[in-house]
Motif scaffolding. Structure first.
Motif, PDB file in Angstrom:
ATOM      1  N   PRO A 138      29.181  -3.394  -4.381  1.00  0.00           N
ATOM      2  CA  PRO A 138      28.344  -2.443  -5.135  1.00  0.00           C
ATOM      3  C   PRO A 138      27.246  -3.077  -5.981  1.00  0.00           C
ATOM      4  CG  PRO A 138      30.619  -1.727  -5.169  1.00  0.00           C
ATOM      5  CD  PRO A 138      30.616  -3.064  -4.492  1.00  0.00           C
ATOM      6  N   GLY A 139      27.573  -4.121  -6.729  1.00  0.00           N
ATOM      7  CA  GLY A 139      26.561  -4.750  -7.571  1.00  0.00           C
ATOM      8  C   GLY A 139      25.448  -5.383  -6.768  1.00  0.00           C
ATOM      9  N   ARG A 162      24.448  -4.288  -3.802  1.00  0.00           N
ATOM     10  CA  ARG A 162      23.652  -3.205  -3.225  1.00  0.00           C
ATOM     11  C   ARG A 162      22.607  -2.719  -4.229  1.00  0.00           C
ATOM     12  NH1 ARG A 162      23.485   0.807   0.790  1.00  0.00           N
ATOM     13  NH2 ARG A 162      21.379   1.649   0.519  1.00  0.00           N
ATOM     14  N   VAL A 163      22.978  -2.699  -5.499  1.00  0.00           N
ATOM     15  CA  VAL A 163      22.008  -2.322  -6.532  1.00  0.00           C
ATOM     16  C   VAL A 163      20.862  -3.330  -6.563  1.00  0.00           C
ATOM     17  CG1 VAL A 163      21.647  -1.985  -9.004  1.00  0.00           C
ATOM     18  CG2 VAL A 163      23.731  -1.125  -7.929  1.00  0.00           C
ATOM     19  N   LEU A 164      21.184  -4.612  -6.461  1.00  0.00           N
ATOM     20  CA  LEU A 164      20.153  -5.650  -6.426  1.00  0.00           C
ATOM     21  C   LEU A 164      19.229  -5.446  -5.230  1.00  0.00           C
ATOM     22  CD1 LEU A 164      18.886  -8.355  -7.309  1.00  0.00           C
ATOM     23  CD2 LEU A 164      20.635  -9.511  -5.924  1.00  0.00           C
ATOM     24  N   PHE A 165      19.811  -5.184  -4.071  1.00  0.00           N
ATOM     25  CA  PHE A 165      19.024  -4.956  -2.856  1.00  0.00           C
ATOM     26  C   PHE A 165      18.052  -3.796  -3.064  1.00  0.00           C
ATOM     27  CE2 PHE A 165      18.424  -2.491   1.029  1.00  0.00           C
ATOM     28  CZ  PHE A 165      17.931  -3.450   1.901  1.00  0.00           C
ATOM     29  N   ASP A 166      18.540  -2.684  -3.596  1.00  0.00           N
ATOM     30  CA  ASP A 166      17.696  -1.498  -3.784  1.00  0.00           C
ATOM     31  C   ASP A 166      16.559  -1.770  -4.767  1.00  0.00           C
ATOM     32  OD1 ASP A 166      19.239  -0.062  -2.019  1.00  0.00           O
ATOM     33  OD2 ASP A 166      20.485   0.865  -3.575  1.00  0.00           O
ATOM     34  N   VAL A 167      16.877  -2.475  -5.866  1.00  0.00           N
ATOM     35  CA  VAL A 167      15.858  -2.759  -6.881  1.00  0.00           C
ATOM     36  C   VAL A 167      14.752  -3.641  -6.310  1.00  0.00           C
ATOM     37  CG1 VAL A 167      15.421  -3.997  -9.039  1.00  0.00           C
ATOM     38  CG2 VAL A 167      17.347  -2.417  -8.884  1.00  0.00           C
ATOM     39  N   VAL A 168      15.141  -4.696  -5.588  1.00  0.00           N
ATOM     40  CA  VAL A 168      14.143  -5.607  -5.014  1.00  0.00           C
ATOM     41  C   VAL A 168      13.321  -4.888  -3.946  1.00  0.00           C
ATOM     42  CG1 VAL A 168      13.806  -7.733  -3.695  1.00  0.00           C
ATOM     43  CG2 VAL A 168      15.511  -7.655  -5.528  1.00  0.00           C
ATOM     44  N   ASP A 213      -2.540  -1.408  -0.235  1.00  0.00           N
ATOM     45  CA  ASP A 213      -3.065  -0.079   0.078  1.00  0.00           C
ATOM     46  C   ASP A 213      -3.885   0.519  -1.059  1.00  0.00           C
ATOM     47  OD1 ASP A 213      -1.659  -0.364   2.445  1.00  0.00           O
ATOM     48  OD2 ASP A 213       0.117   0.676   1.667  1.00  0.00           O
ATOM     49  N   GLY A 214      -3.916  -0.166  -2.199  1.00  0.00           N
ATOM     50  CA  GLY A 214      -4.690   0.352  -3.322  1.00  0.00           C
ATOM     51  C   GLY A 214      -4.123   1.623  -3.910  1.00  0.00           C
ATOM     52  N   LYS A 215      -2.814   1.797  -3.829  1.00  0.00           N
ATOM     53  CA  LYS A 215      -2.164   2.992  -4.370  1.00  0.00           C
ATOM     54  C   LYS A 215      -1.334   2.603  -5.587  1.00  0.00           C
ATOM     55  CE  LYS A 215      -1.780   5.139   0.199  1.00  0.00           C
ATOM     56  NZ  LYS A 215      -0.836   5.669   1.230  1.00  0.00           N
ATOM     57  N   PRO A 216      -1.873   2.821  -6.777  1.00  0.00           N
ATOM     58  CA  PRO A 216      -1.133   2.449  -7.993  1.00  0.00           C
ATOM     59  C   PRO A 216       0.215   3.167  -8.055  1.00  0.00           C
ATOM     60  CG  PRO A 216      -3.404   2.986  -8.505  1.00  0.00           C
ATOM     61  CD  PRO A 216      -3.181   3.410  -7.082  1.00  0.00           C
ATOM     62  N   THR A 217       1.218   2.460  -8.509  1.00  0.00           N
ATOM     63  CA  THR A 217       2.541   3.056  -8.673  1.00  0.00           C
ATOM     64  C   THR A 217       2.939   2.966 -10.138  1.00  0.00           C
ATOM     65  OG1 THR A 217       3.574   0.932  -8.170  1.00  0.00           O
ATOM     66  CG2 THR A 217       3.283   2.467  -6.339  1.00  0.00           C
ATOM     67  N   PHE A 218       3.705   3.939 -10.568  1.00  0.00           N
ATOM     68  CA  PHE A 218       4.080   3.998 -11.979  1.00  0.00           C
ATOM     69  C   PHE A 218       5.593   3.908 -12.174  1.00  0.00           C
ATOM     70  CE2 PHE A 218       0.142   6.331 -11.347  1.00  0.00           C
ATOM     71  CZ  PHE A 218      -0.703   5.700 -12.255  1.00  0.00           C
ATOM     72  N   GLU A 219       6.311   3.695 -11.057  1.00  0.00           N
ATOM     73  CA  GLU A 219       7.758   3.577 -11.181  1.00  0.00           C
ATOM     74  C   GLU A 219       8.121   2.248 -11.846  1.00  0.00           C
ATOM     75  OE1 GLU A 219       6.207   3.906  -8.343  1.00  0.00           O
ATOM     76  OE2 GLU A 219       6.847   5.726  -7.286  1.00  0.00           O
ATOM     77  N   THR A 220       9.143   2.285 -12.663  1.00  0.00           N
ATOM     78  CA  THR A 220       9.672   1.067 -13.279  1.00  0.00           C
ATOM     79  C   THR A 220      11.073   0.839 -12.746  1.00  0.00           C
ATOM     80  OG1 THR A 220       8.413   1.425 -15.301  1.00  0.00           O
ATOM     81  CG2 THR A 220      10.276  -0.083 -15.432  1.00  0.00           C
ATOM     82  N   THR A 221      11.274  -0.301 -12.134  1.00  0.00           N
ATOM     83  CA  THR A 221      12.586  -0.599 -11.573  1.00  0.00           C
ATOM     84  C   THR A 221      13.190  -1.788 -12.300  1.00  0.00           C
ATOM     85  OG1 THR A 221      11.579  -2.020  -9.900  1.00  0.00           O
ATOM     86  CG2 THR A 221      11.992   0.268  -9.289  1.00  0.00           C
ATOM     87  N   ALA A 222      14.469  -1.698 -12.584  1.00  0.00           N
ATOM     88  CA  ALA A 222      15.171  -2.794 -13.254  1.00  0.00           C
ATOM     89  C   ALA A 222      16.632  -2.747 -12.851  1.00  0.00           C
ATOM     90  CB  ALA A 222      15.033  -2.675 -14.770  1.00  0.00           C
ATOM     91  N   TYR A 223      17.233  -3.916 -12.766  1.00  0.00           N
ATOM     92  CA  TYR A 223      18.631  -3.990 -12.342  1.00  0.00           C
ATOM     93  C   TYR A 223      19.540  -3.482 -13.446  1.00  0.00           C
ATOM     94  CZ  TYR A 223      23.011  -5.806 -10.499  1.00  0.00           C
ATOM     95  OH  TYR A 223      24.288  -5.917 -10.022  1.00  0.00           O
ATOM     96  N   HIS A 224      20.437  -2.592 -13.086  1.00  0.00           N
ATOM     97  CA  HIS A 224      21.442  -2.106 -14.031  1.00  0.00           C
ATOM     98  C   HIS A 224      22.682  -1.715 -13.248  1.00  0.00           C
ATOM     99  CE1 HIS A 224      23.226  -0.304 -17.574  1.00  0.00           C
ATOM    100  NE2 HIS A 224      23.501   0.774 -16.855  1.00  0.00           N
TER     101      HIS A 224
END
Length: 230
Positions: A103-104, A106-112, A125-136
């Motif tokens: 499980p831990g 898989r979280v790393l995989f998803d975040v990266v 692609d010049g498409k700004p993204t505003f999502e913030t991803t961090a491992y938790h």
């Protein structure tokens, strides 16, 4: 559930190194090893003689577990990062690889994967993204009872450690509060302290040790406690 032994963990490490893909490991391997490391620490600390065979065998086993689990983590993490980056770049990856992740991981995989995908969209692609991803990730097995317990000094007053004590003036910062500084009187066989540090001390060596160990050496007249002053 039977305890995971040092040889079991070493076997997982060998398999992981030999396979190009992720090897199968127990889903709660990291949590179980963490619990074993803590248990070995407590068992070693419970011995009256920290230099005796009983305490030292627990400390050596604990250090072996720590080394093997760190090496296993390093090998598996490199594979997981490579898989996440490959998927972010649009490559097909084997779904069995994802199923092999605990499980831990898989979280790393998803975040990266999500971070790399966002980066690709922004830079290529010049498409700004505003999502913030961090491992938790919080392991389900972790509880307050598994939190590390700091060893308290055997004697609250440093003066009680030895009948004789030397006062030293030093501009250096003192040893951590949980450690005490001693001057060694004689050759000591190689040993580990509770944090895994290995020592081979000779007469004249000045070293900081956990209070339980410093106390034993001073009482046996093998060392002299030193009080540091700024």
């Amino acid at each position: 559930m039977s305890r995971i032994s040092t040889s079991d963990l070493h076997g997982y490490l060998i398999d992981e190194r030999n396979l190009g893909s992720l090897a199968e490991i127990p889903a709660t391997l990291y949590e179980e090893i963490h619990a074993d490391i803590l248990a070995l620490y407590k068992q070693a600390a419970a011995h009256e003689d920290p230099f005796g065979e009983g305490a030292q065998s627990h400390l050596k086993e604990r250090e072996s577990l720590r080394e093997y689990i760190r090496d296993l983590y390093a090998v598996r993490t490199r594979k997981i990062l490579a898989l996440a980056l490959a998927r972010a770049n649009g490559e097909e990856i084997d779904r069995d690889e994802i199923r092999m992740m605990v499980p831990g991981e898989r979280v790393l995989f998803d975040v990266v994967y999500e971070s790399a995908s966002s980066c690709r969209k922004t830079l290529l692609d010049g498409k700004p993204t505003f999502e913030t991803t961090a491992y938790h990730f919080v392991p389900a097995e972790v509880s307050a009872e598994q939190a590390p317990v700091l060893l308290q000094p055997v004697n609250e007053t440093p003066d009680e450690l030895c009948a004789d004590e030397v006062n030293v003036t030093s501009a250096d910062a003192p040893a951590p509060e949980s450690y005490r500084v001693i001057a060694v009187y004689e050759n000591l066989p190689e040993f580990q302290d509770y944090s895994g540090r290995i020592y081979a001390l000779s007469p004249g060596d000045v070293v900081s040790l956990p209070p339980q160990m410093a106390d034993v050496l001073c009482k046996d007249n093998k060392a002299l406690s030193i009080r540091l002053r700024k």
